[in-house]
Design a protein around this motif. Structure first.
Motif, mmCIF file in Angstrom:
data_model
loop_
_atom_site.group_PDB
_atom_site.id
_atom_site.type_symbol
_atom_site.label_atom_id
_atom_site.label_comp_id
_atom_site.label_asym_id
_atom_site.label_seq_id
_atom_site.Cartn_x
_atom_site.Cartn_y
_atom_site.Cartn_z
ATOM 1 N N TYR A 77 6.949 27.654 -26.869
ATOM 2 C CA TYR A 77 5.717 27.360 -27.598
ATOM 3 C C TYR A 77 5.984 27.409 -29.092
ATOM 4 C CZ TYR A 77 3.604 28.516 -23.068
ATOM 5 O OH TYR A 77 3.272 28.559 -21.738
ATOM 6 N N GLN A 78 5.282 26.570 -29.829
ATOM 7 C CA GLN A 78 5.455 26.505 -31.281
ATOM 8 C C GLN A 78 4.229 27.071 -31.979
ATOM 9 O OE1 GLN A 78 6.512 22.564 -32.620
ATOM 10 N NE2 GLN A 78 8.168 22.352 -31.107
ATOM 11 N N LEU A 79 4.451 27.936 -32.962
ATOM 12 C CA LEU A 79 3.358 28.455 -33.778
ATOM 13 C C LEU A 79 3.043 27.449 -34.871
ATOM 14 C CD1 LEU A 79 4.481 32.186 -34.197
ATOM 15 C CD2 LEU A 79 3.023 31.175 -32.428
ATOM 16 N N CYS A 80 1.766 27.260 -35.122
ATOM 17 C CA CYS A 80 1.364 26.274 -36.125
ATOM 18 C C CYS A 80 -0.055 26.561 -36.593
ATOM 19 C CB CYS A 80 1.457 24.864 -35.555
ATOM 20 S SG CYS A 80 0.411 24.588 -34.116
ATOM 21 N N GLU A 81 -0.560 25.699 -37.447
ATOM 22 C CA GLU A 81 -1.961 25.727 -37.862
ATOM 23 C C GLU A 81 -2.652 24.488 -37.343
ATOM 24 O OE1 GLU A 81 -2.687 26.046 -41.986
ATOM 25 O OE2 GLU A 81 -2.111 28.161 -42.126
ATOM 26 N N ARG A 82 -3.921 24.669 -36.989
ATOM 27 C CA ARG A 82 -4.763 23.548 -36.581
ATOM 28 C C ARG A 82 -6.133 23.739 -37.217
ATOM 29 N NH1 ARG A 82 -3.499 21.685 -31.047
ATOM 30 N NH2 ARG A 82 -5.682 21.051 -30.874
ATOM 31 N N PRO A 83 -6.905 22.674 -37.374
ATOM 32 C CA PRO A 83 -8.277 22.850 -37.859
ATOM 33 C C PRO A 83 -9.099 23.683 -36.883
ATOM 34 C CG PRO A 83 -7.596 20.547 -38.013
ATOM 35 C CD PRO A 83 -6.549 21.246 -37.213
ATOM 36 N N ILE A 84 -9.974 24.518 -37.399
ATOM 37 C CA ILE A 84 -10.910 25.241 -36.537
ATOM 38 C C ILE A 84 -11.834 24.211 -35.884
ATOM 39 C CG2 ILE A 84 -12.843 26.880 -36.497
ATOM 40 C CD1 ILE A 84 -11.516 28.318 -38.832
ATOM 41 N N PRO A 85 -12.006 24.247 -34.559
ATOM 42 C CA PRO A 85 -12.858 23.243 -33.898
ATOM 43 C C PRO A 85 -14.296 23.329 -34.393
ATOM 44 C CG PRO A 85 -12.259 24.996 -32.363
ATOM 45 C CD PRO A 85 -11.435 25.215 -33.590
ATOM 46 N N GLN A 86 -14.917 22.176 -34.515
ATOM 47 C CA GLN A 86 -16.300 22.104 -34.968
ATOM 48 C C GLN A 86 -17.247 22.426 -33.817
ATOM 49 O OE1 GLN A 86 -17.298 21.442 -38.316
ATOM 50 N NE2 GLN A 86 -15.109 21.914 -38.499
ATOM 51 N N CYS A 87 -18.159 23.337 -34.050
ATOM 52 C CA CYS A 87 -19.104 23.756 -33.018
ATOM 53 C C CYS A 87 -20.199 22.706 -32.866
ATOM 54 C CB CYS A 87 -19.709 25.110 -33.395
ATOM 55 S SG CYS A 87 -20.814 25.797 -32.142
ATOM 56 N N GLY A 88 -20.257 22.056 -31.695
ATOM 57 C CA GLY A 88 -21.291 21.067 -31.438
ATOM 58 C C GLY A 88 -22.616 21.712 -31.091
ATOM 59 N N ASN A 89 -23.632 20.906 -30.953
ATOM 60 C CA ASN A 89 -24.975 21.427 -30.687
ATOM 61 C C ASN A 89 -25.066 22.204 -29.378
ATOM 62 O OD1 ASN A 89 -26.009 20.360 -33.048
ATOM 63 N ND2 ASN A 89 -26.726 18.473 -32.093
ATOM 64 N N ASN A 90 -24.209 21.861 -28.417
ATOM 65 C CA ASN A 90 -24.267 22.516 -27.102
ATOM 66 C C ASN A 90 -23.115 23.490 -26.864
ATOM 67 O OD1 ASN A 90 -26.622 21.032 -26.063
ATOM 68 N ND2 ASN A 90 -25.276 19.256 -26.198
ATOM 69 N N ASP A 91 -22.411 23.841 -27.935
ATOM 70 C CA ASP A 91 -21.233 24.691 -27.815
ATOM 71 C C ASP A 91 -21.471 26.097 -28.328
ATOM 72 O OD1 ASP A 91 -19.643 22.534 -26.925
ATOM 73 O OD2 ASP A 91 -19.184 21.936 -28.995
#
Length: 363
Positions: free
Chosen positions: A20-34
């Protein structure tokens, strides 16, 4: 590693059978039903290893890379979608199951709508599956479906709560499948004492079964002893011993087991376990072998045995499981892994001395 507000640390599977590779990703956007959940702990189980090895790269729910692994998350709610209804608020301690977002339109959803008047994401043919084909919990944040999120009791830590979202939910569901044929007071065996099996012993005892722990590994048999004294198995058997079957018959006064839950994917182990059942006994195999199971047709027919499939428990059943966990103080044997050590987690998991559950501390 420095991180901007909009980004998060994560680990990814980029290529099958590669670390597995460590990295950065964007924080997921919380949708209206999430629900946006900040992950505090995430477990690693045999299914994660199978994903790592590419076992699910083909078939009904193919793994697509890159993928954030792990499907055993526990943490706190960081944000609630605008349209979410129910008892959810920021700061709630929760666990998240790996199936979510039932489409409500496929055959799987339609069957359940007709029978129960509601959908169940476990059987939706278009469901998302965290850690299998969709991003999972080896990250600081993940999106959750309120329909498959559960509140953690205050007495259950995040590191104990994480394994309950798959290991616990699976073996709890398997034990429920023994009903109604197998009643409290009858003898049940848990075969394969690892992350699932250790919880299975405790659940079986809490449900009132006489319980036998069976494993051919000394690590597994030792793990069976390392539970609360009130939840210890009544008998521990080495399945590789020449008199293993005789020990079962002696304990059950010659009747054989009323039920058996097999917590490994060994074809040989599953075949042997079926033979330990008495008349009209029930077997629930939990593992997913690469090849087909092989069971003795004569034993099935002449003893009227039942083999019953099981998937992970529903959110409703997991809530019941968590009540039992809180009342009985049920715990996993946990080995903690730091986030930075995720690239080496496969070697740690496959080490023969490994016992219990690996849990990554995320926050």
């Amino acid at each position: 590693m420095a991180m901007s507000v909009e980004r998060m640390r994560t680990a990814q599977l980029v290529e099958f059978n590669k670390p597995y590779q460590l990295c950065e990703r964007p924080i997921p956007q919380c949708g209206n039903n999430d629900l946006l959940v900040q992950i505090h702990a995430a477990g690693y189980c045999h299914s994660d290893l199978q994903v790592f090895q590419g076992q699910f790269s083909k078939g009904g729910f193919p793994t697509k890379l890159p993928l954030i692994p792990s499907h055993e998350p526990a943490g706190i709610i960081a944000k609630v979608g605008a349209s979410v209804k129910g008892p959810w608020k920021v700061g709630d301690r929760v666990g998240v199951l790996n199936f979510k977002k039932a489409c409500g339109e496929c055959v799987g959803c339609g069957q359940l709508l007709r029978r129960t008047k509601r959908t169940d994401p476990r059987f939706c043919r278009n469901r998302e599956m965290a850690g299998f084909k969709d991003d999972g919990a080896f990250a600081q944040f993940m999106l959750a479906d309120p329909a498959t999120t559960v509140h953690l009791p205050e007495s259950v830590s995040f590191e104990q709560g994480a394994p309950l979202m798959c290991a616990g939910a699976t073996v709890w569901g398997a034990l429920q499948k023994l009903k109604p044929e197998v009643q409290p007071g009858e003898t049940v065996a848990i075969v394969g004492i690892g992350g699932l099996g250790q919880l299975g012993i405790q659940f079986a005892k809490a449900m009132g079964y006489k319980t036998i722990a069976i494993d051919n590994r000394p690590e597994g048999r030792l793990l069976a002893t390392e539970v609360s004294s009130k939840l210890k198995p009544d008998l521990i058997i080495d399945s590789s011993s020449p008199d293993a079957s005789e020990q079962i018959l002696d304990y059950t006064s010659g009747e054989g087991l009323a039920g058996v839950v097999v917590c490994n994917d060994s074809i040989q182990s599953n075949s042997w376990s079926l033979q330990q059942l008495g008349n009209r006994g029930v077997m629930v195999p939990v593992g997913l072998p690469k090849d087909k199971w092989q069971f003795d047709s004569e034993a099935l027919v002449f003893r009227e045995l039942t083999i019953r499939g099981v998937y992970v428990s529903s959110a409703e059943d997991v809530e019941k499981m968590l009540e039992v966990v809180a009342v009985y103080g049920i715990e996993s044997n946990v080995t903690r892994v730091d986030f930075d050590d995720i690239p080496g987690i496969v070697e740690k998991y496959t080490d023969k001395s490994m016992k219990g559950r690996l849990v990554v501390k995320i926050a």
